[in-house]
Design a protein around this motif. Structure first.
Motif, PDB file in Angstrom:
ATOM      1  N   ASP A  70      27.120  41.973  14.801  1.00 11.99           N
ATOM      2  CA  ASP A  70      26.718  43.370  15.011  1.00 11.99           C
ATOM      3  C   ASP A  70      27.675  44.076  15.963  1.00 11.99           C
ATOM      4  OD1 ASP A  70      24.530  43.246  13.301  1.00 11.99           O
ATOM      5  OD2 ASP A  70      23.133  42.673  14.895  1.00 11.99           O
ATOM      6  N   THR A  71      28.091  43.389  17.019  1.00 14.38           N
ATOM      7  CA  THR A  71      29.025  43.973  17.983  1.00 14.38           C
ATOM      8  C   THR A  71      30.361  44.289  17.328  1.00 14.38           C
ATOM      9  OG1 THR A  71      28.006  42.821  19.844  1.00 14.38           O
ATOM     10  CG2 THR A  71      30.285  43.561  20.133  1.00 14.38           C
ATOM     11  N   ASP A 112      35.612  50.700  13.942  1.00 16.25           N
ATOM     12  CA  ASP A 112      36.227  52.028  13.924  1.00 16.25           C
ATOM     13  C   ASP A 112      37.252  52.213  15.039  1.00 16.25           C
ATOM     14  OD1 ASP A 112      34.793  52.761  11.725  1.00 16.25           O
ATOM     15  OD2 ASP A 112      33.229  53.812  12.836  1.00 16.25           O
ATOM     16  N   LYS A 143      30.274  47.304  14.966  1.00 24.18           N
ATOM     17  CA  LYS A 143      30.325  48.588  15.667  1.00 24.18           C
ATOM     18  C   LYS A 143      31.731  48.880  16.194  1.00 24.18           C
ATOM     19  CE  LYS A 143      25.494  48.327  17.164  1.00 24.18           C
ATOM     20  NZ  LYS A 143      24.591  48.160  18.337  1.00 24.18           N
ATOM     21  N   ALA A 144      32.511  47.832  16.439  1.00 24.36           N
ATOM     22  CA  ALA A 144      33.847  48.006  17.016  1.00 24.36           C
ATOM     23  C   ALA A 144      34.914  48.329  15.971  1.00 24.36           C
ATOM     24  CB  ALA A 144      34.254  46.744  17.780  1.00 24.36           C
ATOM     25  N   ARG A 172      30.915  45.595  24.652  1.00 26.78           N
ATOM     26  CA  ARG A 172      32.135  46.409  24.534  1.00 26.78           C
ATOM     27  C   ARG A 172      33.252  45.572  23.921  1.00 26.78           C
ATOM     28  NH1 ARG A 172      35.236  50.096  29.159  1.00 26.78           N
ATOM     29  NH2 ARG A 172      37.048  50.598  27.852  1.00 26.78           N
TER      30      ARG A 172
END
Length: 313
Positions: A230-231, A237, A234-235, A107
């Motif tokens: 990768d994390t 946006d 994804k964050a 997260r």
């Protein structure tokens, strides 16, 4: 250092400003209940202590300095030492989650980063800290101040505002370039720079990104990025968002300093009323610089912060 996040004065933004960012009465409750379920990570930090402290120990009125996206505590080493010297206060420069030497976590958003900093304050027994954050770090500081105002004495938000903004971003391209470096088994910084040059012309930005290279094991020759690419991909946006929408429901009633670069578009005039609604005791200072104003004009930044934080006679 958060590159490419530009709040544009769109019709939606103008409407939000004129309407006071009205939101559902349940907005604040949803945000606070979700924050209670956040799994925090322990933040790695450097402590910069003053030669002549004006406080009894490092727990009293410390300063916590937070970097931006793709940054780390080492970006703030110089300014942290200067502020410790000039203010006589202890300065904690932290690595936010998924950055520097701090742990990685799936997260990555402002409520999670703010929860990490809040837990850091509690675990270290810090009393009435000042939060200073640049860009992504600025929104983290604002989020924690609004979410847990009792933990914070005041904040300094550097070149960002409490709004949700569109990402006009090169982030994805930077991440692609960094992934290519990771796949290249590079052993030389110059080779990694050549690869990144395909994705970014600015040597300054490339050097900033390359500051995240490391050798993952003692004796290893190959260099890779310590960032969880990768994390963070994804964050992307969500990093233009701001979790609080309604200043009629939540405000930070303590002093707040907002510093913006005169050549930056991150804090346009249109959002100043929103800043005042969330942070009614705010002061705005313009510094002759772009978005990276701490490194571009460190003396003007230092003066603004010292004037804000010096005890008032």
């Amino acid at each position: 250092m958060l590159l490419g996040l530009i709040p544009r004065p769109t019709a939606t933004l103008r409407h939000a400003v004129s309407q006071g960012l009205r939101a559902s009465p349940t907005t604040r409750a949803r945000l606070f209940s979700s924050a209670h379920r956040i799994e925090t990570v322990p933040l790695v930090y450097d402590l910069h202590s003053p030669a002549k402290p004006t406080v009894p120990d490092e727990q009293t009125s410390p300063i916590i300095v937070m970097h931006g996206l793709f940054g780390s505590k080492k970006n703030n080493r110089s300014i942290s030492k200067v502020l410790a010297r000039d203010l006589g206060r202890h300065v904690y420069a932290v690595d936010l989650r998924n950055h520097g030497a701090s742990p990685h976590h799936a997260r990555h958003d402002y409520l999670a980063m703010a929860a990490d900093v809040g837990e850091f304050i509690k675990q270290h027994g810090l009393k009435e800290p000042t939060l200073i954050g640049h860009s992504m770090g600025a929104k983290t500081a604002m989020t924690l101040a609004l979410d847990k105002p009792d933990l914070v004495a005041n904040i300094v938000a550097v070149d960002n505002a409490p709004i949700s903004a569109n990402l006009e971003s090169n982030f994805a391209r930077y991440i692609q370039g960094m992934k290519k470096v990771d796949r290249s088994d590079t052993t030389k910084l110059s080779h990694a720079d050549e690869i990144l040059e395909e994705y970014e012309e600015s040597q300054t930005i490339r050097q900033f990104l390359l500051g995240n290279l490391h050798r993952p094991e003692p004796g290893a020759k190959t260099q890779v990025f310590r960032l969880p690419l990768d994390t963070l991909a994804k964050a992307l946006d969500h990093l233009g968002d701001f979790p609080f929408k309604n200043p009629n429901e939540v405000r930070f009633e303590k002093p707040a300093l907002f510093i913006r670069g005169t050549h930056s578009k991150y804090v346009p005039d249109e959002v100043i009323p929103v800043i005042g609604q969330f942070f009614p005791r705010f002061t705005l200072v313009d510094v002759e610089a772009g978005h990276w104003l701490i490194s571009e004009n460190p003396e003007a930044f230092r003066k603004a912060v010292v004037q804000f934080l010096e005890p008032q006679e």
